[in-house]
Design an enzyme around this catalytic site. Structure first.
Site: not given
Length: 289
Positions: A43, A46, A100, A168, A220, A243
């Site tokens: 992405h 990031e 993104r 990420h 999610y 993350e």
């Protein structure tokens, strides 16, 4: 550091024909070892992700303060793809800091595909078909040069890959499959235990808390993600999405003074995680004799 080989190659080209570069770091002894693959920059916005992967390369090649490098090179061959989305990354520097997706033009209303929804594993209803969505999955699985390049590399080497990690931001999480369902893999306890080794090592340096858990329950629901594909199709047992910092105070705009602490704690986590994997696999070999 002595007896280290660093080999730079291109595993493919982006839509705008930028190289997707990979560097292999290994012992310069001609031996083949189990591999760990780490990518970053899927992405565009990031930025801490490719910075962290580049930091890992530097520690392995030049040596590190924790003295992990010699042990990690003795146990594994390392493959790093610091920037899987070079077109989007460039666009996030020149035009839209929070971009993104990649920069592909499929002749649709809007530009770009979310590369991390384009991996061909379990297509369900929450894969966006709206080209203007930030999570647009693309016209079909592996339609994107970037995801196709990573897929090709992994499938060509999958029998030797012990772990796949994709970096990420943000959220401070160490995630394992699945992203598409709340069901857990049969070996989820092993995945969770290995991830916890990493998160505990990470927290020990600055006290930065990370959550370890399955993607659906911890973050999610997401389908077509590289982590699920690596485990579900390429059969890489230890497959994770990490993350990085932070939890939202700065989000994608992580300040400069947090870059080095993020990299140091992430390196410590990677070192302990990888050494734990090596010990586990060695234990299994002994049991099988």
């Amino acid at each position: 550091m002595n007896n280290v080989s660093a080999q730079l190659t291109a595993i493919g080209y982006s839509f705008e024909f930028r190289e997707i570069q990979m560097i292999k770091v290994s012992r310069n002894d001609g031996l083949s070892r189990p591999a760990i693959v780490i990518d970053g920059g899927i992405h565009a916005r990031e930025w801490i992700s490719p910075a962290t992967v580049l930091y890992f390369i530097g520690q392995l090649v030049s040596g590190d303060e924790f003295d992990y490098s010699p042990k990690l090179l003795d146990k594994f061959d390392w493959y790093f793809i610091p920037l899987l989305n070079p077109d989007g990354y460039e666009f996030s520097h020149t035009t839209d800091r929070l971009w993104r997706k990649n920069r592909v033009n499929h002749g649709e209303k809007c530009i770009g595909v979310d590369i991390n929804r384009n991996f061909g594993y379990i297509s369900v209803n929450n894969r966006s078909a709206n080209s203007c969505s930030d999570v647009y999955a693309g016209p079909f699985a592996f339609s994107e040069e970037e995801s196709f390049a990573l897929k090709t590399f992994i499938l060509n080497n999958k029998d030797n890959i012990t772990a796949y990690l994709t970096d990420h931001s943000y959220g401070q999480m160490w995630l394992y499959p699945w992203g598409y369902t709340s069901a857990l893999p049969a070996d989820w306890q092993e995945l969770d235990s290995a991830a916890t080794v990493g998160t505990e090592a990470l927290e020990s340096l600055y006290g930065t808390p990370y959550l370890a858990g399955p993607t659906v329950k911890t973050l999610y629901s997401a389908t077509g993600v590289s982590e699920d594909w690596a485990k579900g199709v390429a059969n890489i047992k230890y497959s994770y999405t990490i993350e990085l910092r932070d939890t939202g105070s700065f989000g994608f705009l992580l300040p400069q003074d947090e870059i080095e602490p993020n990299c140091r704690e992430s390196w410590k986590a990677l070192g302990e995680f990888a050494l734990a994997l090596a010990a586990r696999e060695r234990y299994k070999e002994i049991k099988d004799i």
